[in-house]
Write a protein that holds these residues in place. Structure first.
Motif, PDB file in Angstrom:
ATOM      1  N   PRO A 100       3.816   5.229  -1.627  1.00 22.93           N
ATOM      2  CA  PRO A 100       2.597   4.625  -2.186  1.00 22.93           C
ATOM      3  C   PRO A 100       1.306   5.369  -1.882  1.00 22.93           C
ATOM      4  CG  PRO A 100       3.321   3.417  -0.256  1.00 22.93           C
ATOM      5  CD  PRO A 100       4.339   4.486  -0.478  1.00 22.93           C
ATOM      6  N   GLY A 136       4.778   8.570  -7.995  1.00 21.31           N
ATOM      7  CA  GLY A 136       4.250   7.625  -7.011  1.00 21.31           C
ATOM      8  C   GLY A 136       5.253   6.513  -6.759  1.00 21.31           C
ATOM      9  N   GLY A 137       5.285   6.023  -5.540  1.00 17.90           N
ATOM     10  CA  GLY A 137       6.146   4.886  -5.215  1.00 17.90           C
ATOM     11  C   GLY A 137       7.614   5.222  -5.377  1.00 17.90           C
ATOM     12  N   ASP A 138       8.316   4.381  -6.108  1.00 18.64           N
ATOM     13  CA  ASP A 138       9.739   4.583  -6.369  1.00 18.64           C
ATOM     14  C   ASP A 138       9.916   4.937  -7.845  1.00 18.64           C
ATOM     15  OD1 ASP A 138      12.688   3.973  -5.443  1.00 18.64           O
ATOM     16  OD2 ASP A 138      12.431   3.107  -7.449  1.00 18.64           O
ATOM     17  N   ILE A 190      10.829   1.909 -10.182  1.00 21.92           N
ATOM     18  CA  ILE A 190       9.986   0.700 -10.311  1.00 21.92           C
ATOM     19  C   ILE A 190       8.798   1.121 -11.166  1.00 21.92           C
ATOM     20  CG2 ILE A 190       8.541  -0.997  -9.125  1.00 21.92           C
ATOM     21  CD1 ILE A 190      11.297  -1.535  -8.306  1.00 21.92           C
ATOM     22  N   PHE A 191       8.772   0.692 -12.381  1.00 19.13           N
ATOM     23  CA  PHE A 191       7.730   1.053 -13.344  1.00 19.13           C
ATOM     24  C   PHE A 191       7.423   2.545 -13.286  1.00 19.13           C
ATOM     25  CE2 PHE A 191       6.686  -3.392 -11.960  1.00 19.13           C
ATOM     26  CZ  PHE A 191       7.227  -3.985 -13.084  1.00 19.13           C
ATOM     27  N   THR A 238       8.089   1.716  -2.699  1.00 16.39           N
ATOM     28  CA  THR A 238       7.285   1.253  -3.824  1.00 16.39           C
ATOM     29  C   THR A 238       5.974   0.634  -3.322  1.00 16.39           C
ATOM     30  OG1 THR A 238       7.396   0.016  -5.898  1.00 16.39           O
ATOM     31  CG2 THR A 238       8.354  -1.049  -3.968  1.00 16.39           C
ATOM     32  N   ALA A 239       4.987   0.588  -4.222  1.00 15.66           N
ATOM     33  CA  ALA A 239       3.659   0.101  -3.828  1.00 15.66           C
ATOM     34  C   ALA A 239       3.729  -1.294  -3.201  1.00 15.66           C
ATOM     35  CB  ALA A 239       2.739   0.085  -5.045  1.00 15.66           C
ATOM     36  N   TYR A 257       2.243  -5.356 -10.808  1.00 11.68           N
ATOM     37  CA  TYR A 257       1.778  -3.974 -10.863  1.00 11.68           C
ATOM     38  C   TYR A 257       0.892  -3.841 -12.112  1.00 11.68           C
ATOM     39  CZ  TYR A 257       5.397  -2.391  -7.517  1.00 11.68           C
ATOM     40  OH  TYR A 257       6.183  -2.183  -6.409  1.00 11.68           O
ATOM     41  N   MET A 258       0.096  -2.761 -12.134  1.00 12.19           N
ATOM     42  CA  MET A 258      -0.724  -2.409 -13.304  1.00 12.19           C
ATOM     43  C   MET A 258      -1.606  -3.571 -13.758  1.00 12.19           C
ATOM     44  SD  MET A 258       1.978  -0.101 -15.429  1.00 12.19           S
ATOM     45  CE  MET A 258       3.509  -0.795 -14.882  1.00 12.19           C
ATOM     46  N   ASN A 302      -5.366   0.545  -3.539  1.00  3.48           N
ATOM     47  CA  ASN A 302      -5.098   1.760  -2.756  1.00  3.48           C
ATOM     48  C   ASN A 302      -4.274   1.490  -1.501  1.00  3.48           C
ATOM     49  OD1 ASN A 302      -6.412   3.933  -4.206  1.00  3.48           O
ATOM     50  ND2 ASN A 302      -8.285   2.753  -3.855  1.00  3.48           N
ATOM     51  N   ALA A 303      -3.243   0.699  -1.657  1.00  3.07           N
ATOM     52  CA  ALA A 303      -2.408   0.343  -0.503  1.00  3.07           C
ATOM     53  C   ALA A 303      -1.925   1.591   0.231  1.00  3.07           C
ATOM     54  CB  ALA A 303      -1.204  -0.454  -0.979  1.00  3.07           C
ATOM     55  N   PRO A 342      -5.465   2.234  -8.228  1.00  2.00           N
ATOM     56  CA  PRO A 342      -4.256   1.436  -8.378  1.00  2.00           C
ATOM     57  C   PRO A 342      -4.342   0.154  -7.541  1.00  2.00           C
ATOM     58  CG  PRO A 342      -3.849   3.196  -6.804  1.00  2.00           C
ATOM     59  CD  PRO A 342      -5.259   3.362  -7.276  1.00  2.00           C
ATOM     60  N   ALA A 343      -3.941  -0.925  -8.154  1.00  2.00           N
ATOM     61  CA  ALA A 343      -4.016  -2.201  -7.440  1.00  2.00           C
ATOM     62  C   ALA A 343      -2.822  -3.077  -7.776  1.00  2.00           C
ATOM     63  CB  ALA A 343      -5.301  -2.916  -7.821  1.00  2.00           C
ATOM     64  N   LEU A 344      -2.493  -3.917  -6.813  1.00  2.00           N
ATOM     65  CA  LEU A 344      -1.436  -4.912  -6.994  1.00  2.00           C
ATOM     66  C   LEU A 344      -2.054  -6.282  -6.860  1.00  2.00           C
ATOM     67  CD1 LEU A 344       1.282  -3.552  -4.546  1.00  2.00           C
ATOM     68  CD2 LEU A 344       1.344  -3.378  -7.030  1.00  2.00           C
TER      69      LEU A 344
HETATM   70  N1  SAH Z   1       6.560   3.733  -9.340  1.00  2.00           N
HETATM   71  C1  SAH Z   1       5.387   3.147  -8.748  1.00  2.00           C
HETATM   72  C2  SAH Z   1       4.658   2.263  -9.714  1.00  2.00           C
HETATM   73  C3  SAH Z   1       4.078   3.006 -10.882  1.00  2.00           C
HETATM   74  S1  SAH Z   1       3.211   1.954 -11.966  1.00  2.00           S
HETATM   75  C4  SAH Z   1       5.793   2.387  -7.492  1.00  2.00           C
HETATM   76  O1  SAH Z   1       6.978   2.194  -7.256  1.00  2.00           O
HETATM   77  O2  SAH Z   1       4.912   1.997  -6.731  1.00  2.00           O
HETATM   78  C5  SAH Z   1       1.568   2.173 -11.405  1.00  2.00           C
HETATM   79  C6  SAH Z   1       1.095   0.949 -10.671  1.00  2.00           C
HETATM   80  O3  SAH Z   1       1.633   0.929  -9.358  1.00  2.00           O
HETATM   81  C7  SAH Z   1      -0.405   0.892 -10.458  1.00  2.00           C
HETATM   82  O4  SAH Z   1      -1.081   0.423 -11.593  1.00  2.00           O
HETATM   83  C8  SAH Z   1      -0.491  -0.099  -9.316  1.00  2.00           C
HETATM   84  O5  SAH Z   1      -0.321  -1.416  -9.776  1.00  2.00           O
HETATM   85  C9  SAH Z   1       0.748   0.255  -8.510  1.00  2.00           C
HETATM   86  N2  SAH Z   1       0.431   1.123  -7.392  1.00  2.00           N
HETATM   87  C10 SAH Z   1       0.907   2.362  -7.154  1.00  2.00           C
HETATM   88  N3  SAH Z   1       0.428   2.846  -5.980  1.00  2.00           N
HETATM   89  C11 SAH Z   1      -0.357   1.887  -5.474  1.00  2.00           C
HETATM   90  C12 SAH Z   1      -1.132   1.756  -4.288  1.00  2.00           C
HETATM   91  N4  SAH Z   1      -1.194   2.743  -3.380  1.00  2.00           N
HETATM   92  N5  SAH Z   1      -1.829   0.612  -4.094  1.00  2.00           N
HETATM   93  C13 SAH Z   1      -1.775  -0.394  -4.972  1.00  2.00           C
HETATM   94  N6  SAH Z   1      -1.063  -0.327  -6.117  1.00  2.00           N
HETATM   95  C14 SAH Z   1      -0.363   0.779  -6.358  1.00  2.00           C
END
Ligand code: SAH
Length: 470
Positions: A32, A106-108, A111-112, A136-137, A180-181, A209-210, A235-237
């Motif tokens: 993340p 980013g993340g996994d 997952i999206f 993942t985030a 997400y998103m 920005n987690a 990026p925010a959750l």
């Molecule tokens: N594959 C990524 C997700 C991609 S979709 C994962 O597994 O995390 C993109 C969305 O991920 C962003 O709009 C946001 O909602 C979330 N995201 C990714 N990194 C983030 C972070 N550091 N902090 C908060 N939200 C995050």
């Protein structure tokens, strides 16, 4: 009988790929944001990669640590905008050239992350691949804000959903939902959640920005959030559920002191209290590769290597290895440094320098005097250094009766403005040299008074007072 397998030559330095050999693709999660949340496996394949294709959510500082060719496939304004199909084709194109490709997301990736579409393409072309999961985030945010996604007696189920497009917003019947998103659709999501009959008292959190230095989170109830006009930045959750504690704004991570290091020795900040952010205030770019090649090929002509700083060491060795040589090719030389940072860096290559001239401690004598004292004259010195050669050092070495060949192994450029750090999140800035103070002042006109400033020495403190005092 024992089967004996002959391993084929698999030299990662062969960045052009091997004609006729099929490439291989790692669809890899980068986590993340906090670079330490990268998995060891991801780190390994990134080191082995010939090419890395990376997205917006992946930090450039992370990919720059790896020698592979890097291709940015995100949506930054100054670069080509890649559509998903184009990314798929780009991965295939490199793999078919026999290269090892890391597709870093980013993340996994699942997952999206559109990892599924990329492997469909790879299957169609018969290209070998692996998937490397990432944090993942939702998991990053959960850990760094202290929101357990499940919790005995409070939450026994969790769902990951998307807030984009608005027409696809779902509200599953789980105790916890992570959206997400959501940056542009928070209110649509909250309305959809309320419309499903969730109580207005249900707890809600936004985490931006987690796991990054600029992580920011805020909490409230569903009703409060629905009436609140607070911008949410990507990026925010958005997390919904009664497992959210009201302490998230004061989580273990937000209590850490964020220190901006403009270079220098991080050991002074050892301990659990700090998060260190590397911010060299300048970018390090490439070198004159022809000059590098000719010096490395002619290394036997030199009798001494002199390093002024750790970057010179790092980049010199990177080129040495890329030219298929190693430390044994330096065995005939004396190796000296002007300070401890370069000496410490040399140790990582298994080299104890013959001498380390503590320029500050012995300022009175000057470099030339020190060298003569150490009996280091009549040498042919190779001086790996910044491309903006510091003539004075070369001159001092020459004054001590040496012949000096400066070799630019890196170039200082200015920091890209999109890489600048938001000082709102910073508690302390460590200035490692007067040059860093100057570079910093050209990027930031002022420094908020709240921030503690720690200069490395008197000269740096003087420069700071000169440029930043009102
Ligand atoms: N594959 C990524 C997700 C991609 S979709 C994962 O597994 O995390 C993109 C969305 O991920 C962003 O709009 C946001 O909602 C979330 N995201 C990714 N990194 C983030 C972070 N550091 N902090 C908060 N939200 C995050």
């Amino acid at each position: 009988m024992q089967e004996i397998r002959i391993m084929s030559d698999n030299n990662p330095a062969n960045s052009q790929g091997t004609p006729g050999k099929r490439g291989y693709v790692y669809i890899t999660g980068a986590g993340p944001g906090d670079p330490e949340l990268l998995t060891m496996k991801a780190d390994r394949v990134l080191r082995e990669a010939d090419v890395i294709l990376y997205d917006d959510l992946v930090s450039q500082d992370l990919v720059e640590q790896y020698p592979a060719e890097k291709i940015y496939t995100g949506k930054r304004k100054d670069s080509h905008h890649f559509e998903q199909e184009e990314i798929n084709q780009e991965i295939v194109r490199h793999a078919l050239r026999g290269r090892t490709v890391v597709r870093l997301k980013g993340g996994d990736p699942f997952i999206f992350g559109r990892g599924g579409e990329e492997i469909d393409t790879l299957r169609r072309y018969g290209i070998g691949y692996e998937i490397i999961p990432g944090i993942t985030a939702a998991h990053g945010a959960s850990a760094y804000t202290e929101i357990p996604l499940t919790m005995r007696k409070v939450s026994s189920s969790v769902a990951f959903c998307t807030g984009h497009p608005v027409s696809k917003i779902q509200v599953p019947d789980t105790d916890t939902i992570v959206y997400y998103m959501v940056a542009s659709s928070v209110h649509d999501v909250l309305d959809a959640v309320a419309a499903r009959g969730r109580s207005g008292e249900t707890k809600v959190a936004v985490v931006q920005n987690a796991t990054r230095y600029n992580q920011k989170s805020f909490t409230g109830t569903l009703d409060e959030f629905r009436t609140r006009e607070k911008a949410v930045y990507s990026p925010a959750l958005l997390i919904i559920g009664d497992n959210i504690s009201k302490f998230i704004e004061n989580s273990w991570y937000s209590r850490k002191k964020k220190v901006l290091m403009t270079g220098g020795d991080s050991r002074r900040y050892a301990g659990t209290e700090y998060i260190l952010l590397n911010f060299p205030c300048r970018r390090i770019a490439g070198a004159d590769l022809d000059a590098v090649r000719s010096c490395i090929e002619g290394i036997d002509d030199f009798s001494m290597l002199f390093f002024q700083n750790s970057s010179s060491v790092k980049y010199f060795f990177r080129y040495l290895f890329e030219h298929g040589r190693d430390v044994r090719h330096l065995a005939h030389m004396s190796i000296c440094t002007s300070g401890r940072a370069a000496a410490t860096e040399l140790l990582t290559y298994g080299i104890i320098p013959d001498c380390c001239l503590e320029s500050e401690a012995s300022a009175g004598l000057g470099l030339a005097g020190l060298l003569q004292k150490e009996g280091l004259s009549n040498q042919h010195i190779l001086l790996p250094c910044s491309g903006n050669v510091d003539e004075s050092v070369a001159a001092e070495l020459e004054a001590a009766g040496n012949r000096v060949t400066p070799l630019g192994v890196y170039v200082h450029g200015t920091q890209r403005t999109e890489d600048t750090i938001d000082l709102e999140f910073i508690d302390e800035i460590y200035f490692s040299s007067p040059a860093c103070v100057r570079n910093f002042s050209s990027l930031y006109g002022s420094i908020p008074e709240r921030i503690t400033v720690t200069p490395a020495d008197d000269r740096t403190a003087d420069e700071f007072r000169k440029l930043f005092s009102p």
